[in-house]
Scaffold this active site. Structure first.
Site, PDB file in Angstrom:
ATOM      1  N   HIS A 198      -5.228   0.073  -4.666  1.00  0.00           N
ATOM      2  CA  HIS A 198      -6.149   1.174  -4.720  1.00  0.00           C
ATOM      3  C   HIS A 198      -7.211   0.984  -3.408  1.00  0.00           C
ATOM      4  CE1 HIS A 198      -7.552   5.323  -5.709  1.00  0.00           C
ATOM      5  NE2 HIS A 198      -8.729   4.710  -5.985  1.00  0.00           N
ATOM      6  N   ASP A 237      -0.985   0.380  -6.950  1.00  0.00           N
ATOM      7  CA  ASP A 237      -2.193   1.518  -7.603  1.00  0.00           C
ATOM      8  C   ASP A 237      -1.162   1.935  -8.374  1.00  0.00           C
ATOM      9  OD1 ASP A 237      -4.073   2.884  -8.232  1.00  0.00           O
ATOM     10  OD2 ASP A 237      -4.069   3.929  -6.135  1.00  0.00           O
ATOM     11  N   CYS A 259      -9.173   8.739  -2.160  1.00  0.00           N
ATOM     12  CA  CYS A 259      -9.276   8.972  -3.931  1.00  0.00           C
ATOM     13  C   CYS A 259      -9.511  10.189  -4.565  1.00  0.00           C
ATOM     14  CB  CYS A 259     -10.476   7.719  -4.207  1.00  0.00           C
ATOM     15  SG  CYS A 259     -10.577   7.504  -5.888  1.00  0.00           S
TER      16      CYS A 259
END
Length: 276
Positions: free
Chosen positions: A241, A210, A163
Site C-alpha cells: 500500500h 495490499d 488511498c
C-alpha cells in the site's frame, strides 16, 4: 517553466480551501486535475504531486478536505498529522489498526506527546463519517474548476486520488457526470449502487501486498466491465500500500515510475483532443 502556486479559498462563501499550481507563463485556461489527498491531508507529498501535474501542463488543484472556513480541527492540523504519520512509519503497518499493539507502541512515547498522537490517530482512523462532506466538496470543486476558476474555466476536469482520496476519486466518477476521467491509487472502488452512474474512463493502480484493497479489484473490474464501463487497472508485484508515496518507507520506485507514466498518458487522452 516556473510555477505559480498558492493556497486559495473557494466555494459560495469561501468555506473551502485548497492548494493550486499552474504554469507561470500560461494565461489561457488549461484542463484541470483534482489531486485528492491521503488521510494525511494536503501535506508536502500531495503539494509536490500537485506541482508535478502542473508541470505536465495542467491546472492542478488539491482541495483540503479537512479544512472549513480556513481552519482544521485541532487533531488534524498539519503538524499534528505529521507527528501521527511519523509514529505510524516507525511501527509495522500490520499494527496500525490493531488497537492493542498500537496502544503498546504509543505507551513508549512521552506522556504529553502520546495524548496528542493518540487523539490525531482517533480522527485519522475514523474519517468514514466525514466522507459525505468530502464527496460534496469534491463534486463542488470539479464544478468550480470548470465553471468559475479563471485558469481552468470551460476546460475538462479529471481526478487523481491516493488511498482515501483514491476511493473518493472513484466516487466522484459516479457523482459528477461531467468528469472526464478518474484515477485511483490503492483506494477502495465505488459501490455497486454507484457503478451505473459512472460516465468516464477509470484507471487504477494497486500493490500486490495490499491485500485489504487489492483482493477486491478483480471483482470490481468484472462488475465495471459487465456494466459497460471503461476501467483499466494494474497490480504491481511485491508492491505494498502507498507504493507511490516517496515520503514513506512503503515507496517503491519501479512501480511509482510506471504508474506515473501511465497516469500522464491517461490524462492526455481524457483531457485533450490532440491524442485519442
Amino acid at each position: 517553466m516556473s510555477l505559480d502556486t498558492e493556497w486559495i479559498r473557494y466555494g459560495d462563501s469561501g468555506e473551502y480551501s485548497g492548494y493550486v499550481a499552474r504554469l507561470e507563463g500560461v494565461r489561457e485556461p488549461m484542463p484541470a486535475v483534482i489531486v485528492l489527498q491521503e488521510i494525511w491531508g494536503v501535506d508536502s507529498h500531495i503539494q509536490d504531486l500537485t506541482r508535478r501535474f502542473a508541470q505536465a501542463g495542467y491546472t492542478a488543484f488539491a482541495p483540503d478536505l479537512f479544512a472549513r472556513n480556513g481552519e482544521r480541527p485541532e487533531p488534524l492540523r498539519a503538524e499534528r498529522v505529521q507527528e501521527a504519520k511519523e509514529f505510524l512509519n516507525a511501527i509495522p503497518q500490520a499494527n496500525w489498526r490493531d488497537l492493542e499493539k498500537r496502544q503498546a507502541a504509543l505507551a513508549l512515547l512521552p506522556a504529553n506527546k502520546m495524548k496528542l498522537v493518540s487523539d490525531s490517530l482517533d480522527y485519522l482512523f475514523n474519517l468514514s463519517g466525514m466522507m459525505p462532506n468530502f464527496v460534496q466538496q469534491a463534486v463542488m470543486t470539479a464544478s468550480w474548476l470548470r465553471e468559475t476558476y479563471e485558469y481552468s474555466l470551460g476546460q475538462g476536469v479529471a481526478s487523481v486520488g491516493f488511498c482515501m482520496g483514491g476511493g473518493l476519486s472513484g466516487i466522484l466518477a459516479g457523482k459528477d457526470s461531467s468528469l472526464k476521467g478518474a484515477v485511483i491509487f490503492y483506494g477502495s472502488g465505488p459501490s455497486a449502487e454507484l457503478i451505473p452512474e459512472i460516465q468516464c474512463p477509470m484507471l487504477g493502480f494497486y500493490g500486490e501486498l495490499d491485500k485489504r484493497i487489492t483482493d477486491e479489484v478483480p471483482a470490481l473490474g468484472e462488475a465495471l466491465f459487465q456494466a459497460g464501463k471503461q476501467f483499466d487497472y494494474h497490480i504491481y508485484v511485491n508492491a505494498p500500500h502507498a507504493f507511490f508515496n516517496d515520503t514513506r518507507p512503503s515507496f517503491q520506485v519501479d512501480a511509482a515510475r510506471d504508474a506515473y507514466a501511465r497516469t500522464l498518458t491517461f490524462l492526455q487522452h481524457v483531457l485533450t483532443s490532440s491524442v485519442r
